[in-house]
Design a protein around this motif. Sequence first.
Motif, PDB file in Angstrom:
ATOM      1  N   TYR A  82       0.842  -1.245   0.039  1.00  0.00           N
ATOM      2  CA  TYR A  82       0.059  -0.002  -0.087  1.00  0.00           C
ATOM      3  C   TYR A  82       0.903   1.308  -0.004  1.00  0.00           C
ATOM      4  N   HIS A  83       0.453   2.220  -0.765  1.00  0.00           N
ATOM      5  CA  HIS A  83       1.223   3.628  -1.071  1.00  0.00           C
ATOM      6  C   HIS A  83       2.634   3.366  -1.531  1.00  0.00           C
ATOM      7  N   LEU A  84       2.745   2.273  -2.614  1.00  0.00           N
ATOM      8  CA  LEU A  84       4.088   1.820  -3.075  1.00  0.00           C
ATOM      9  C   LEU A  84       4.695   2.968  -3.603  1.00  0.00           C
ATOM     10  N   PRO A  85       4.218   3.828  -4.152  1.00  0.00           N
ATOM     11  CA  PRO A  85       5.142   4.910  -4.844  1.00  0.00           C
ATOM     12  C   PRO A  85       5.741   5.726  -3.860  1.00  0.00           C
ATOM     13  N   ILE A  99       5.520   0.113   9.095  1.00  0.00           N
ATOM     14  CA  ILE A  99       4.555  -0.876   8.556  1.00  0.00           C
ATOM     15  C   ILE A  99       3.605  -1.295   9.459  1.00  0.00           C
ATOM     16  N   VAL A 100       2.262  -1.098   9.169  1.00  0.00           N
ATOM     17  CA  VAL A 100       1.280  -1.341  10.218  1.00  0.00           C
ATOM     18  C   VAL A 100       0.666  -2.565   9.473  1.00  0.00           C
ATOM     19  N   GLU A 101      -0.517  -2.972  10.214  1.00  0.00           N
ATOM     20  CA  GLU A 101      -1.379  -4.112   9.740  1.00  0.00           C
ATOM     21  C   GLU A 101      -2.377  -3.730   8.760  1.00  0.00           C
ATOM     22  N   GLY A 102      -3.151  -2.623   8.743  1.00  0.00           N
ATOM     23  CA  GLY A 102      -4.009  -2.320   7.720  1.00  0.00           C
ATOM     24  C   GLY A 102      -3.820  -0.828   7.046  1.00  0.00           C
ATOM     25  N   LYS A 110      -0.085   8.545   7.209  1.00  0.00           N
ATOM     26  CA  LYS A 110       0.208   9.518   6.338  1.00  0.00           C
ATOM     27  C   LYS A 110      -0.288  10.950   6.528  1.00  0.00           C
ATOM     28  N   ARG A 111      -1.423  10.888   7.323  1.00  0.00           N
ATOM     29  CA  ARG A 111      -2.069  12.197   7.478  1.00  0.00           C
ATOM     30  C   ARG A 111      -0.971  13.139   8.397  1.00  0.00           C
ATOM     31  N   THR A 115       5.668   8.246   6.161  1.00  0.00           N
ATOM     32  CA  THR A 115       5.488   7.053   5.118  1.00  0.00           C
ATOM     33  C   THR A 115       5.115   6.066   5.907  1.00  0.00           C
ATOM     34  N   ALA A 116       3.927   5.497   5.492  1.00  0.00           N
ATOM     35  CA  ALA A 116       3.475   4.241   6.196  1.00  0.00           C
ATOM     36  C   ALA A 116       2.888   3.103   4.992  1.00  0.00           C
ATOM     37  N   THR A 117       2.900   1.887   5.240  1.00  0.00           N
ATOM     38  CA  THR A 117       2.461   1.075   4.197  1.00  0.00           C
ATOM     39  C   THR A 117       1.861  -0.259   5.262  1.00  0.00           C
ATOM     40  N   THR A 118       1.210  -1.059   4.311  1.00  0.00           N
ATOM     41  CA  THR A 118       0.859  -2.118   4.805  1.00  0.00           C
ATOM     42  C   THR A 118       0.717  -3.399   3.754  1.00  0.00           C
ATOM     43  N   SER A 119       0.611  -4.607   3.951  1.00  0.00           N
ATOM     44  CA  SER A 119       0.433  -5.575   3.101  1.00  0.00           C
ATOM     45  C   SER A 119      -0.910  -5.759   2.804  1.00  0.00           C
ATOM     46  N   PRO A 120      -1.354  -6.241   1.656  1.00  0.00           N
ATOM     47  CA  PRO A 120      -2.871  -6.362   1.161  1.00  0.00           C
ATOM     48  C   PRO A 120      -3.449  -7.494   1.958  1.00  0.00           C
TER      49      PRO A 120
END
Length: 163
Positions: A82-85, A99-102, A110-111, A115-120
């Motif tokens: 998520y938020h790959l770019p 890295i978070v869970e959802g 992000k707000r 920079t934060a992401t998660t796996s689908p």
Amino acid sequence: NENGKILLYCHAGCSFNSIVEALGMDVKDFFPEERKAVDEVYTYHDKAGRPLFEVVRFFPKDFRQRRPNGEWGLGGVKPVLYHLPEVLKAVESSETIFIVEGEKDADNLKRLGLTATTSPMGAGKWRSCYSDLLQNAQIVILPDNDEPGREHAQKTAKSLNGK
């Protein structure tokens, strides 16, 4: 059960949606009396920022994946972070990536300008190819405060070890 609901359990750990798909049914077939409303739509993008797929969150809480053409399921689309770019840009500039869970948690960070992401598809779905993208990155893993969250964080950290 005694309430007339159908209960499913997979001893291999399959998600509810995977079981429904394997049966060739739709989620709505299991909840005919409930009309689920779309609560949120999270769009996953490729490296160039083009939409790849969406994770649709329903109320009551349920998740399904949808391709940009509106068809349900991933249908051969390779899952990405998520938020790959933004994540790739953060790796290049040595920024910390959370890295978070959802998706909801990733958007909340992000707000805040992080920079934060998660796996689908939730806890336990981290793939080694995600770790490969994060080579030499500064990572902070923020697990959900439950057993699946802690297990997901540990597996993610193990996958990232040495990267």
